[in-house]
Write an enzyme that holds these catalytic residues in place. Structure first.
Site, mmCIF file in Angstrom:
data_model
loop_
_atom_site.group_PDB
_atom_site.id
_atom_site.type_symbol
_atom_site.label_atom_id
_atom_site.label_comp_id
_atom_site.label_asym_id
_atom_site.label_seq_id
_atom_site.Cartn_x
_atom_site.Cartn_y
_atom_site.Cartn_z
ATOM 1 N N ASP A 86 0.825 -1.203 0.000
ATOM 2 C CA ASP A 86 0.000 0.000 0.000
ATOM 3 C C ASP A 86 0.863 1.258 0.000
ATOM 4 O O ASP A 86 1.919 1.279 0.628
ATOM 5 C CB ASP A 86 -0.916 -0.024 1.236
ATOM 6 C CG ASP A 86 -2.079 0.932 1.099
ATOM 7 O OD1 ASP A 86 -2.347 1.395 -0.032
ATOM 8 O OD2 ASP A 86 -2.721 1.217 2.131
ATOM 9 N N HIS A 136 2.414 3.289 -9.119
ATOM 10 C CA HIS A 136 2.273 1.832 -9.317
ATOM 11 C C HIS A 136 3.482 1.272 -10.070
ATOM 12 O O HIS A 136 3.948 0.175 -9.789
ATOM 13 C CB HIS A 136 0.977 1.518 -10.069
ATOM 14 C CG HIS A 136 -0.257 1.886 -9.293
ATOM 15 N ND1 HIS A 136 -0.426 1.528 -7.976
ATOM 16 C CD2 HIS A 136 -1.371 2.581 -9.637
ATOM 17 C CE1 HIS A 136 -1.594 2.003 -7.544
ATOM 18 N NE2 HIS A 136 -2.182 2.649 -8.536
ATOM 19 N N ARG A 178 -11.928 1.931 -8.478
ATOM 20 C CA ARG A 178 -11.062 3.095 -8.661
ATOM 21 C C ARG A 178 -11.365 3.777 -9.995
ATOM 22 O O ARG A 178 -12.027 3.192 -10.843
ATOM 23 C CB ARG A 178 -9.598 2.648 -8.612
ATOM 24 C CG ARG A 178 -9.228 2.192 -7.220
ATOM 25 C CD ARG A 178 -7.741 2.104 -7.033
ATOM 26 N NE ARG A 178 -7.447 1.810 -5.640
ATOM 27 C CZ ARG A 178 -6.250 1.916 -5.090
ATOM 28 N NH1 ARG A 178 -5.220 2.284 -5.818
ATOM 29 N NH2 ARG A 178 -6.069 1.633 -3.818
ATOM 30 N N LEU A 225 11.851 -20.179 -4.677
ATOM 31 C CA LEU A 225 10.873 -19.320 -4.007
ATOM 32 C C LEU A 225 9.525 -19.431 -4.716
ATOM 33 O O LEU A 225 9.457 -19.326 -5.939
ATOM 34 C CB LEU A 225 11.354 -17.856 -4.057
ATOM 35 C CG LEU A 225 10.374 -16.772 -3.601
ATOM 36 C CD1 LEU A 225 10.117 -16.841 -2.096
ATOM 37 C CD2 LEU A 225 10.910 -15.374 -3.953
ATOM 38 N N ARG A 246 1.950 -5.087 6.107
ATOM 39 C CA ARG A 246 1.219 -4.074 5.354
ATOM 40 C C ARG A 246 2.008 -2.778 5.411
ATOM 41 O O ARG A 246 2.382 -2.316 6.488
ATOM 42 C CB ARG A 246 -0.182 -3.837 5.913
ATOM 43 C CG ARG A 246 -0.905 -2.764 5.076
ATOM 44 C CD ARG A 246 -2.299 -2.475 5.518
ATOM 45 N NE ARG A 246 -2.906 -1.512 4.599
ATOM 46 C CZ ARG A 246 -4.152 -1.561 4.167
ATOM 47 N NH1 ARG A 246 -4.939 -2.530 4.567
ATOM 48 N NH2 ARG A 246 -4.615 -0.662 3.335
ATOM 49 N N ARG A 276 -4.998 -2.273 8.881
ATOM 50 C CA ARG A 276 -6.152 -3.151 8.652
ATOM 51 C C ARG A 276 -5.772 -4.223 7.644
ATOM 52 O O ARG A 276 -4.751 -4.123 6.970
ATOM 53 C CB ARG A 276 -7.377 -2.355 8.209
ATOM 54 C CG ARG A 276 -7.146 -1.458 7.019
ATOM 55 C CD ARG A 276 -8.426 -0.763 6.563
ATOM 56 N NE ARG A 276 -8.130 0.233 5.544
ATOM 57 C CZ ARG A 276 -8.016 1.544 5.774
ATOM 58 N NH1 ARG A 276 -8.223 2.028 6.977
ATOM 59 N NH2 ARG A 276 -7.706 2.370 4.797
ATOM 60 N N SER A 330 -7.984 -5.349 5.133
ATOM 61 C CA SER A 330 -8.570 -5.024 3.823
ATOM 62 C C SER A 330 -8.845 -6.255 2.963
ATOM 63 O O SER A 330 -8.487 -6.286 1.782
ATOM 64 C CB SER A 330 -7.679 -4.033 3.064
ATOM 65 O OG SER A 330 -7.574 -2.822 3.774
HETATM 66 C C1 IPE Z 1 -1.118 0.285 -4.078
HETATM 67 O O1 IPE Z 1 -1.231 1.411 -3.328
HETATM 68 C C2 IPE Z 1 -2.265 -0.667 -3.981
HETATM 69 C C3 IPE Z 1 -2.791 -1.143 -5.288
HETATM 70 C C4 IPE Z 1 -4.088 -1.234 -5.508
HETATM 71 C C5 IPE Z 1 -1.896 -1.530 -6.365
HETATM 72 P P1 IPE Z 1 -2.426 2.455 -3.404
HETATM 73 O O2 IPE Z 1 -2.772 2.743 -4.824
HETATM 74 O O3 IPE Z 1 -3.555 1.991 -2.548
HETATM 75 O O4 IPE Z 1 -1.749 3.738 -2.768
HETATM 76 P P2 IPE Z 1 -2.402 4.835 -1.823
HETATM 77 O O5 IPE Z 1 -3.002 4.128 -0.649
HETATM 78 O O6 IPE Z 1 -3.409 5.591 -2.635
HETATM 79 O O7 IPE Z 1 -1.231 5.690 -1.440
HETATM 80 MG MG MG Z 2 -4.131 2.382 -0.592
#
Ligand code: IPE
Ligand code: MG
Length: 228
Positions: free
Chosen positions: A2, A19, A53, A113, A163, A169, A171
């Site tokens: 995150d 990303h 999103r 791995l 996390r 959390r 999630s």
């Molecule tokens: C990456 O972080 C999680 C994905 C869905 C790839 P976020 O995109 O949730 O980043 P923040 O929380 O907005 O900073």
């Molecule tokens: Mg996020």
């Protein structure tokens, strides 16, 4: 993983740039896990809820997955990494689905791995799909049978769940499998979560006492006996 969006926003960049940086962080993380002797790494890349999103971010993430598949598979092969994708593939494009199968087949012989990428995954989805599978086969629903029908049946439950991004959390991540995982929350945004940060998380984990419902004394007894 995150914090990609915030990492980008702080730099006045579009979220997708975060990303992209997140994929770089993941490449380093996979490599470092191999070097540290970690046997299984499971990451949450795209949740069942991430479809909500903005459309340009969702398509950016899909595009990134397609690019990463072609670019990263040779590295995974070279490093002995076996990749698995876990999640509902039915909503993904034909092209992406073919890419996932290809990456899995290309790395199927690797044993150093196991790398699970949860994509269009949700913990509740996994429990429900496992139950539906058992019902379809007319099998009884028990802890063992459910466990064996889950998307992560090929690996043991995670010891450590990390996390990043400061949020505390789950999630809808490994709801079933994380029953006894040690939880670790890092304030670092995912693109900044480097090798040193992972080492810190592992060191923190190593200091914990895992009791699995037993008492501290019961856990320490076998050690004391061995020493005697
Ligand atoms: C990456 O972080 C999680 C994905 C869905 C790839 P976020 O995109 O949730 O980043 P923040 O929380 O907005 O900073
Ligand atoms: Mg996020």
């Amino acid at each position: 993983m995150d914090g990609n969006g915030r990492w980008a926003t702080r730099r006045y960049l579009p979220r997708v740039a975060g990303h992209k940086k997140g994929v770089d962080a993941l490449r380093h993380c996979v490599r470092h896990c191999g070097e540290r002797g970690v046997k299984v790494l499971t990451v949450f890349a795209f949740s069942s809820e991430n479809w909500n999103r903005p459309p340009e971010e969702v398509s950016g993430l899909m595009e990134l997955l397609a690019v990463a598949l072609t670019r990263e598979v040779p590295h995974l092969k070279a490093e002995g990494v076996r990749i698995h994708f876990v999640g509902d593939r039915s909503a993904l494009s034909e092209k992406v689905r073919a890419g996932l199968l290809q990456a899995e087949a290309a790395t199927a012989g690797n044993t150093r791995l196991v790398f699970n990428v949860c994509f269009n995954y949700g913990g509740r989805w996994d429990i429900a799909q496992a139950a539906a599978r058992l019902v379809e086969r007319g099998e009884p629903i028990t802890e063992q049978s459910l466990d064996a029908a889950m998307g992560l049946a090929h690996v043991r439950d995670p010891d450590l769940l990390i996390r990043t991004g400061g949020e505390q959390r789950i999630s809808n991540f490994l709801l079933w499998q994380a029953a006894y995982s040690e939880l670790y929350f890092s304030d670092k945004l995912w693109p900044d979560f480097d090798e040193a940060a992972l080492d810190e998380a592992i060191a923190d984990y190593a200091r914990r006492e895992r009791r699995f419902g037993r008492t501290s004394q019961q856990i320490q007894e076998p050690v004391a006996k061995k020493a005697a």
